[in-house]
Design an enzyme around this catalytic site. Structure first.
Site: not given
Ligand code: NAD
Length: 246
Positions: A14, A91, A148, A151, A154, A184, A187
């Site tokens: 995302g 992540g 959290q 979590q 995490y 973030p 989101i």
């Molecule tokens: P998402 O699940 O859409 O994307 C995560 C990506 O990481 C995916 O492409 C997945 O294939 C990849 N991934 C997972 N495990 C993996 C591994 N072992 N090796 C390689 N790639 C791997 O999540 P997102 O919402 O786009 O989140 C992206 C980052 O932002 C993450 O680190 C997440 O913790 C952080 N984050 C997101 C939010 C939110 O609201 N979405 C909030 C805070 C932090």
């Protein structure tokens, strides 16, 4: 310089997709990674971007695999050239309250979210220092800042990112290499849409601006921190959370 090579891990997720578009708009050559086994999804991702005029490369990579990260960086250097910008974005979550959290759950989240930072940064750091330019952005989270319920794994990884980032920022400071984190808030992405509706409504009620963030909000922060001009910004964290934690 616009023709810099930018690696974004988990680029097909995302936030990663929005980051890819933002860095491509700055003229970066974006190299994404996807999880092995997600080839079909990665091909669609690449094709969709191509329709928007963005030519991004994408490689399979498990960021928990140190030797795999080494091989990936060597392959990118050989195919395209040295890496100037690294965004550690991959992540996962795997939640449970402390009393129910299994060691496997703990270790998996530590490996994907935190050990990956070491696995990736070590491969690119010396080359960035030698060339006198580098931008590293590590994606943390609001929940690393405040903790959290459910979590502890995490939140520990995301808080750990701050110490890691500040340390390598000190190591790179005299060499033109900056390292920063972006945290973030909530989101509107598939990761957040997994949260049960009632819980999500309560979360939104607690965000001062009154709505979820957009992936583009995070992408803009990453674009800023990876700009050539951002050479005086290092070792810091940018919270992008609608005021949820100040
Ligand atoms: P998402 O699940 O859409 O994307 C995560 C990506 O990481 C995916 O492409 C997945 O294939 C990849 N991934 C997972 N495990 C993996 C591994 N072992 N090796 C390689 N790639 C791997 O999540 P997102 O919402 O786009 O989140 C992206 C980052 O932002 C993450 O680190 C997440 O913790 C952080 N984050 C997101 C939010 C939110 O609201 N979405 C909030 C805070 C932090």
């Amino acid at each position: 310089m616009t023709n810099r090579i930018a690696v974004i891990t988990g680029a097909n997720g995302g936030l990663g997709t929005a980051m890819t578009k933002a860095l491509a708009a700055q003229g970066r050559k974006v190299v994404g990674t996807h999880l092995p086994g997600e080839e079909a999804q990665a091909n669609d991702w690449q094709a969709n971007l191509r329709e928007e005029g963005i030519d991004a490369a994408i490689y399979a990579l498990d960021v928990t695999d140190f030797d795999g990260c080494k091989a990936f960086v060597a392959a990118v250097e050989q195919d395209l050239g040295p890496i100037d910008i690294l965004v550690n974005n991959a992540g996962i979550t795997n939640d449970a309250p402390l009393k129910r959290m299994q060691p496997e759950q703990w270790n998996q989240v530590i490996n994907v979210n935190l050990t990956s930072m070491f696995n990736m940064c070590q491969q690119v750091f010396e080359s960035m220092c030698e060339r006198g330019f580098g931008r590293i952005v590590n994606i943390s989270s609001l929940n690393g800042e405040k903790g959290q319920f459910g979590q502890c794994n995490y939140a520990a990884t995301k808080a750990g990112i701050y110490g890691f980032t500040k340390s390598i920022a000190q190591e790179g400071a005299r060499k033109g290499v900056t390292a920063n984190s972006v945290s973030p808030g909530y989101i509107d992405t598939p990761m957040v849409r997994q949260v049960p509706e009632k819980v999500l409504n309560n979360i939104v009620a607690g965000i001062p601006v009154g709505h979820l963030g957009k992936p583009e909000d995070i992408a803009r922060a990453v674009a800023y921190l990876t700009a050539d001009e951002a050479n005086f910004v290092t070792g810091t964290n940018m919270s992008v959370n609608g005021g949820q934690y100040m």
